[in-house]
Design a protein around this motif. Structure first.
Motif, short mmCIF file in Angstrom:
data_model
loop_
_atom_site.label_atom_id
_atom_site.label_comp_id
_atom_site.label_asym_id
_atom_site.label_seq_id
_atom_site.Cartn_x
_atom_site.Cartn_y
_atom_site.Cartn_z
N GLU A 6 -78.10 67.68 -69.19
CA GLU A 6 -79.32 68.39 -68.80
C GLU A 6 -79.10 69.91 -68.83
OE1 GLU A 6 -80.73 67.97 -64.81
OE2 GLU A 6 -78.79 68.44 -63.90
N ILE A 7 -80.23 70.63 -68.89
CA ILE A 7 -80.19 72.09 -68.75
C ILE A 7 -80.84 72.43 -67.42
CG2 ILE A 7 -80.86 74.31 -69.71
CD1 ILE A 7 -81.10 73.12 -72.41
N VAL A 8 -80.07 73.06 -66.53
CA VAL A 8 -80.62 73.48 -65.25
C VAL A 8 -80.77 75.00 -65.24
CG1 VAL A 8 -80.21 73.64 -62.77
CG2 VAL A 8 -79.68 71.54 -63.98
N GLY A 9 -81.95 75.45 -64.89
CA GLY A 9 -82.18 76.88 -64.74
C GLY A 9 -81.82 77.29 -63.32
N ARG A 19 -66.22 71.12 -73.30
CA ARG A 19 -66.35 69.71 -73.61
C ARG A 19 -67.41 69.06 -72.74
NH1 ARG A 19 -61.27 70.45 -72.57
NH2 ARG A 19 -61.24 68.90 -70.91
N LYS A 20 -67.68 69.62 -71.55
CA LYS A 20 -68.59 68.96 -70.62
C LYS A 20 -69.73 69.87 -70.17
CE LYS A 20 -65.85 65.28 -70.20
NZ LYS A 20 -64.72 65.19 -69.28
N VAL A 21 -69.38 71.10 -69.75
CA VAL A 21 -70.36 71.98 -69.13
C VAL A 21 -70.28 73.37 -69.76
CG1 VAL A 21 -71.08 73.07 -66.95
CG2 VAL A 21 -70.15 70.74 -66.92
N GLU A 58 -78.34 69.17 -77.36
CA GLU A 58 -78.33 68.06 -78.31
C GLU A 58 -76.93 67.49 -78.50
OE1 GLU A 58 -80.11 69.79 -81.78
OE2 GLU A 58 -82.04 70.04 -80.73
N ARG A 59 -75.92 68.32 -78.23
CA ARG A 59 -74.55 67.83 -78.35
C ARG A 59 -74.10 67.07 -77.12
NH1 ARG A 59 -70.82 71.97 -81.42
NH2 ARG A 59 -72.17 72.26 -83.21
N GLY A 60 -74.98 66.94 -76.14
CA GLY A 60 -74.65 66.14 -74.97
C GLY A 60 -73.96 66.92 -73.87
N LEU A 61 -73.87 68.26 -74.00
CA LEU A 61 -73.26 69.04 -72.93
C LEU A 61 -74.31 69.36 -71.88
CD1 LEU A 61 -71.42 69.75 -75.54
CD2 LEU A 61 -70.69 71.67 -74.17
N ALA A 62 -73.85 69.55 -70.64
CA ALA A 62 -74.75 70.01 -69.59
C ALA A 62 -74.69 71.53 -69.55
CB ALA A 62 -74.31 69.43 -68.24
N VAL A 63 -75.84 72.16 -69.29
CA VAL A 63 -75.92 73.62 -69.33
C VAL A 63 -76.49 74.15 -68.02
CG1 VAL A 63 -76.94 75.61 -70.49
CG2 VAL A 63 -76.28 73.61 -71.83
N VAL A 64 -75.85 75.20 -67.48
CA VAL A 64 -76.44 75.95 -66.37
C VAL A 64 -76.86 77.30 -66.93
CG1 VAL A 64 -76.08 76.98 -64.10
CG2 VAL A 64 -74.95 74.82 -64.68
#
Ligand SMILES: Nc1ncnc2c1ncn2[C@@H]1O[C@H](COP(=O)(O)OP(=O)(O)OP(=O)(O)O)[C@@H](O)[C@H]1O
Ligand SMILES: [Mg+2]
Lengths: 324, 253
Positions: free
Chosen positions: B32-35, B166-168, B195-201
């Motif tokens: 997920e992408i969290v703002g 690799r994760k975040v 789209e690559r499945g990483l989580a983003v802050v």
């Protein structure tokens, strides 16, 4: 053609090389003696070899965003220590080791002052410039120390006066050091970290590089190259004077700046330093050959530094223009 | 619902009298992408630094994939797969794109004689591959980063985080200094990270950007969690209300 020209101007050491060739041409017009092998190798190259050798370490420190004003004192101190060890009757190897260790000590103190005590490099190395010159005078009470004329002393002298196929030993050492440090700076992770440190210290730290360790290594390297220069200078002179290499830091730093090393860090090349020191050597030789008084050298050196700085600004503008 | 990838519990960080973080709980789920939004001084950058190992909290626990971790340095965070793009501090201008991408993780030779030396060919190949797959639009990985536009430079920093993360991937105001078109490029890049499945802050003051690309919005106010919203159910005025602490009634919204 224009593209080729701009490529050449963008090679970091192209400017200083062109300047060197121009000044050399001028001097050879003034005196036909200039271009003789004996003068080029025996006078010019020998004269600038000390500045270039110490200049390599200085350049590393400057590329890493620092400055080392203590190189002249480190040269005098390490040459004196080497001479004292010889005078005590010890063989060549321990004398050289002690001389190099003396230079490394100066670098270590500089590194500690800059990293642990967070002193500004200018202040820290201005202090050690005074401290180690004072120590050098103090340990010999202002006396000159002449190595004995035994086997060790003779071998020591050969380091300064010997030659291989007409190339003086200090010039050979200079070229060897240039090669080794060039490889370290351009073909190892360490070299990249040095450029990164000088280019953006905060980013370098956040990327996980140990900048304290890097700075220590750089100042110690500068102390070591100054020691190599100082030992060779002493070997050449045949005696260690407590004021040997006094004021050399200006020539060393000037050579680096003329060679394109940035005072703000992150930029510079070792070929540039070599050519920068060579330019100073040619100018000094040209002044002698033209029969001018020595004090003109300071004026001309100053003008060359100004020209080098102007050229550097021009080069950076060109780089931006081309990228835009 | 899946378990969170990264959870912060009761994170406390005081700078003298300043309560930068005052007991913050935060969850980040896989992919997920969290703002992360809030007023100036709300504690966003401090929270980012806690997650990326640049700052140790005074109290609180960090769980990564359900296990408690202590992040003493950015290296340790990187070691478990968390990469960060720090605002303004991202790149070294006089090094080229490839050198920036590999800084601190250079590839060296594989044999005994060259293992101290850089393998520039391998790094250039890899760098070109990363840059191409992220569609950053750079002509060459051998350009000095200082000569790139602000957006391209930021893209290099983002690309570095993505290639290693690799994760975040955490980004602190990655578009703050950029123009409209350049911001566009970086936002598209962040979408491709997801789209690559990483989580983003994503820390940002730009609410339209946050609404466009995030899945959830986490609001910080004066060092405390003011609320979490699901982006497609939320309205800008709600977020503004949480940021400023001024209650907005449903009727007005
Ligand atoms: N290293 C520090 N030393 C002292 N105080 C700090 C430090 N870092 C942050 N603070 C304080 O902590 C509070 C939160 O700062 P932080 O940088 O996390 O805010 P922010 O939400 O990122 O703000 P901005 O939107 O302006 O970037 C501020 O009051 C700030 O002054
Ligand atoms: Mg901030």
């Amino acid at each position: 053609m224009r593209r080729l020209l701009s490529e050449i101007v963008l090679v970091p050491w192209a400017g200083v090389l062109i300047g060197l060739l121009a000044v050399a041409t001028l001097v050879s017009l003034i005196s036909p003696y200039f271009l003789t092998l004996g003068n080029i190798l025996g006078n010019v190259a020998l004269y600038f070899s000390w500045f270039a050798i110490a200049g390599f370490g200085e350049a590393l420190v400057m590329i890493g965003g620092g400055l080392d004003l203590s190189v002249g004192s480190a040269m005098g101190f390490s040459g004196m220590i080497a001479a004292l060890v010889l005078a005590a009757g010890l063989p060549l190897a321990p004398a050289l080791a002690a001389g190099l260790a003396a230079g490394a000590l100066v670098g270590f103190v500089n590194g500690l002052a800059v990293t642990r005590f967070r002193l500004n490099p200018f202040i820290a190395t201005l202090a050690t410039l005074g401290i180690f010159r004072g120590i050098t005078y103090g340990i010999v009470q202002g006396q000159a120390i002449t190595p004995p004329s035994n086997t060790a002393g003779a071998a020591f002298a050969a380091l300064g006066t010997g030659a291989l196929a007409h190339v003086p030993a200090p010039v050979i050492v200079m070229l060897g050091l240039a090669l080794v440090l060039f490889i370290a700076l351009n073909h190892t992770p360490f070299g990249r970290h040095v450029y990164a440190l000088g280019g953006n210290e905060a980013a370098t730290r956040l990327l996980g590089l140990d900048i304290t360790h890097l700075k220590m290594v750089l100042y110690i390297l500068s102390g070591l190259t100054a020691a190599v220069g100082g030992i060779l200078l002493t070997a050449r002179a045949g005696t260690a004077l407590p004021d040997a290499a006094q004021g050399y830091e200006l020539q060393v730093i000037a050579g680096a700046i003329i060679g394109g090393v940035s005072l703000t860090g992150g930029q510079g090349t070792l070929p540039g330093v070599l050519f920068g020191a060579a330019l100073l050597g040619v100018i000094s030789n040209g002044i002698v050959l033209a029969g001018l008084a020595g004090y003109w050298q300071q004026l001309i050196t100053g003008l060359v530094i100004a020209a080098a700085a102007a050229l550097d600004v021009l080069r950076q503008r060109l780089a931006y223009l081309r990228a835009a | 619902m899946t378990a969170p990838l990264l959870s912060l519990r009761g994170i406390l960080k005081h700078y003298g009298p300043v309560h930068a973080l005052d007991g913050v709980d935060f969850d980040l789920f896989p992919g997920e992408i969290v703002g992360l939004v809030g007023d100036n001084g709300a504690g966003k950058s401090t929270l980012v630094k806690v997650m990326s190992g640049a700052t140790e909290p005074d109290a609180g626990t960090i769980l990564f994939e359900g296990k408690p971790v202590v992040l003493r340095s950015p290296q340790e965070a990187r070691g478990i797969g968390i990469e960060t793009v720090y605002q303004d501090l991202a790149v070294v201008p006089w090094l080229d794109v490839e050198a920036n991408l590999f800084l601190g993780r250079e590839i060296t030779g594989a044999s005994w004689w060259n293992r101290w030396f850089l393998n520039k060919n391998a790094m250039r190949r890899e760098a070109a591959r990363h840059i191409a797959s992220l569609q950053v639009g750079l002509k060459s990985v051998r350009q000095p980063v200082g000569l790139l536009s602000g957006g391209q430079r930021q893209s290099v920093a983002v690309a570095r985080a993505i290639s290693w993360g690799r994760k975040v991937v955490i980004m602190d105001e990655p578009t703050a200094a950029l123009g409209v078109r350049e911001s566009r490029g970086v936002l598209d890049l962040i979408k491709r990270v997801k789209e690559r499945g990483l989580a983003v802050v994503l820390v940002s003051h730009n609410l339209p950007h946050v609404f466009e690309i995030t899945d959830r919005i986490f609001v910080l106010r004066q060092g405390r969690a003011a609320g979490t919203l699901v982006t497609h159910e939320a309205h800008v005025s709600e977020v503004v209300g949480l940021i400023t602490g001024v209650r907005v009634s449903a009727a007005v919204a």
